[in-house]
Design an enzyme around this catalytic site. Structure first.
Site, PDB file in Angstrom:
ATOM      1  CG  HIS A 177     -10.908  -4.498  -1.600  1.00 18.00           C
ATOM      2  ND1 HIS A 177     -11.196  -5.214  -0.460  1.00 18.00           N
ATOM      3  CD2 HIS A 177      -9.576  -4.634  -1.809  1.00 18.00           C
ATOM      4  CE1 HIS A 177     -10.080  -5.766   0.001  1.00 18.00           C
ATOM      5  NE2 HIS A 177      -9.082  -5.433  -0.799  1.00 18.00           N
ATOM      6  CG  ASP A 212      -6.396 -10.339  -2.048  1.00 20.07           C
ATOM      7  OD1 ASP A 212      -5.772 -10.013  -3.068  1.00 20.07           O
ATOM      8  OD2 ASP A 212      -6.422  -9.636  -1.003  1.00 20.07           O
ATOM      9  CG  ASP A 301      -2.678  -9.863  -1.152  1.00 21.50           C
ATOM     10  OD1 ASP A 301      -3.187 -10.996  -1.188  1.00 21.50           O
ATOM     11  OD2 ASP A 301      -3.341  -8.814  -1.286  1.00 21.50           O
TER      12      ASP A 301
HETATM   13  C1  SP5 Z   1      -6.790  -6.018  -4.137  1.00 19.90           C
HETATM   14  C2  SP5 Z   1      -6.068  -5.706  -2.869  1.00 19.90           C
HETATM   15  O1  SP5 Z   1      -5.222  -6.488  -2.425  1.00 19.90           O
HETATM   16  N1  SP5 Z   1      -6.322  -4.525  -2.291  1.00 19.90           N
HETATM   17  C3  SP5 Z   1      -5.683  -4.191  -1.076  1.00 19.90           C
HETATM   18  C4  SP5 Z   1      -5.912  -2.782  -0.662  1.00 19.90           C
HETATM   19  C5  SP5 Z   1      -5.173  -2.504   0.596  1.00 19.90           C
HETATM   20  N2  SP5 Z   1      -5.117  -1.108   0.911  1.00 19.90           N
HETATM   21  C6  SP5 Z   1      -4.412  -0.856   2.107  1.00 19.90           C
HETATM   22  C7  SP5 Z   1      -5.082   0.192   2.848  1.00 19.90           C
HETATM   23  C8  SP5 Z   1      -4.419   0.744   4.026  1.00 19.90           C
HETATM   24  C9  SP5 Z   1      -3.784  -0.184   4.989  1.00 19.90           C
HETATM   25  N3  SP5 Z   1      -3.103   0.638   5.956  1.00 19.90           N
HETATM   26  C10 SP5 Z   1      -2.288  -0.085   6.867  1.00 19.90           C
HETATM   27  C11 SP5 Z   1      -1.696   0.844   7.834  1.00 19.90           C
HETATM   28  C12 SP5 Z   1      -0.433   0.311   8.398  1.00 19.90           C
HETATM   29  N4  SP5 Z   1       0.328   1.372   8.976  1.00 19.90           N
HETATM   30 ZN    ZN Z   2      -5.292  -8.098  -1.196  1.00 19.41          ZN
END
Ligand code: SP5
Ligand code: ZN
Length: 358
Positions: A177, A212, A301
């Site tokens: 990211h 991913d 994931d």
């Molecule tokens: C490397 C990697 O897999 N990074 C993933 C980062 C994900 N971060 C999640 C951010 C917020 C997602 N919010 C979802 C809201 C659902 N209520």
């Molecule tokens: Zn991820």
């Protein structure tokens, strides 16, 4: 260019790993409007390490110190310097802070009509200048851990350039990211981009295949205009999935990098059959580009029980993914990205790698 593949020690996969990842250990992440235990935590890499160490088909190597040059080849040196000092600077201003998280972001719009962006001086504002979201705290050891992850990716790449057919970089924190000049999404330095650039700098054509669940916005951005590095990604459709603003199918590259970017967004609930069909399309795009070397951004994931994602890949599916990638017949550096179901993370990683090495 690359020499012929070295079969290596018969039937073993090289794993480059370090326990320095444990230096990055936030207490909480701010997600869905609340503080919660981090999904991205040291137990993840420890679980993968334990699963591989218990199987004699894996052999382990420590990383070499790659220095700053490989990071600054893909990132703004200002970002690197900031991450080195951010925790200390913040704690001078706010003593006793464990997890450093911005409370402002880039507020360019506040300067409408005032003549452009102003580089902030206060550490509080600097955080928001380099960070794009709230789930990626900086702790006292974060910079050291992120440097170690880059060392791991660099060392694994060097081993593959030296003739190892496959090497696995057990990187943590993850990286895909992080674009040229920002951190976020649990990522500080883009380990896969470091690996891809390192190989490309030797004259190789390189593909980054990102499996991913989340679109690797950072990797895409770093290589978007480059002809020598292709980026191909399967991920949750950004209409519903983080990072929301990149990963659409019409993002195909620009300038010299036209047609070197390929995004395959996936519907919620995508199972092995659908996923593997899309992965075949991805592999066709890779074969069309004709790389000398492959970097896989490996996220587990997409697993059906992942706590923050919504695809339905099974453990057996990860083995099939590895086999499909192996059929490309390319020297391959596998770089660890996400995967948050601790109970299956090690086994799923192992099955992918064994499928790849089969
Ligand atoms: C490397 C990697 O897999 N990074 C993933 C980062 C994900 N971060 C999640 C951010 C917020 C997602 N919010 C979802 C809201 C659902 N209520
Ligand atoms: Zn991820």
């Amino acid at each position: 260019m690359l020499g012929p593949l070295d079969s290596g020690t018969m039937g073993t996969v090289l794993v480059v790993a370090s326990d320095r990842h444990r230096l990055h250990a936030p207490l909480a992440e701010i997600e869905s409007s609340g503080f919660q235990a981090p999904f991205e935590h040291p137990g993840r890499a420890d679980a993968i390490h334990a699963a591989l160490a218990a199987d004699d088909r894996f052999e382990f190597a420590a990383p070499d110190d790659a220095g700053l040059a490989p990071i600054e080849a893909v990132h703004d040196p200002g970002l690197v310097a900031f991450l080195e000092r951010a925790w200390q600077d913040y704690n001078r201003a706010h003593p006793g802070t464990h997890d450093v998280v911005p409370d402002v972001f880039r507020m360019d719009a506040l300067r409408d009509g005032l003549g452009g962006f102003v580089e902030p001086v206060s550490i509080d504002a600097e955080l928001g200048r380099w960070c794009f979201e709230t789930t990626t705290p900086i702790t006292e050891g974060t910079y050291a851990a992120a440097r170690a992850a880059v060392d791991i990716a660099s060392t694994a790449t060097d081993r593959v350039l030296g003739g190892a057919g496959v090497a696995y970089a057990l990187c943590r924190p993850p990286g895909h990211h992080a674009p040229h000049g920002l951190y976020g999404g649990y990522c500080f330095f883009n380990n896969a981009a470091v690996a891809a650039h390192r190989a490309a700098a030797t004259g190789s054509r390189v593909t980054v295949l990102d499996v991913d669940y989340h679109h690797g916005n950072g990797t895409q951005q770093i290589f978007y205009r480059r002809a020598d590095v292709q980026y191909v990604s399967l991920h949750g459709d950004p209409v519903r999935a983080y990072p929301y603003v990149t990963g659409f199918a019409d993002e195909t590259g620009a300038g010299p990098g036209q047609r070197t970017n390929r995004n395959l967004p996936l519907a919620a609930g995508t199972d092995d059959a659908i996923y593997l069909g899309e992965l075949e399309r991805a592999c066709e795009a890779i074969a069309g580009f004709g790389p000398d070397l492959l970097v896989v951004s490996l996220g587990l994931d997409t697993y059906r029980s992942d706590p923050i994602c919504d695809l339905a890949v099974t453990t057996e599916g990860f083995a099939r993914q590895g086999e499909l990638v192996a059929a490309l017949g390319l020297p391959t550096v596998v770089v660890q990205e996400g995967g948050y179901d601790l109970a299956t993370l090690g086994e799923n990683t192992k099955r992918f790698l064994l499928g790849l090495a089969s």
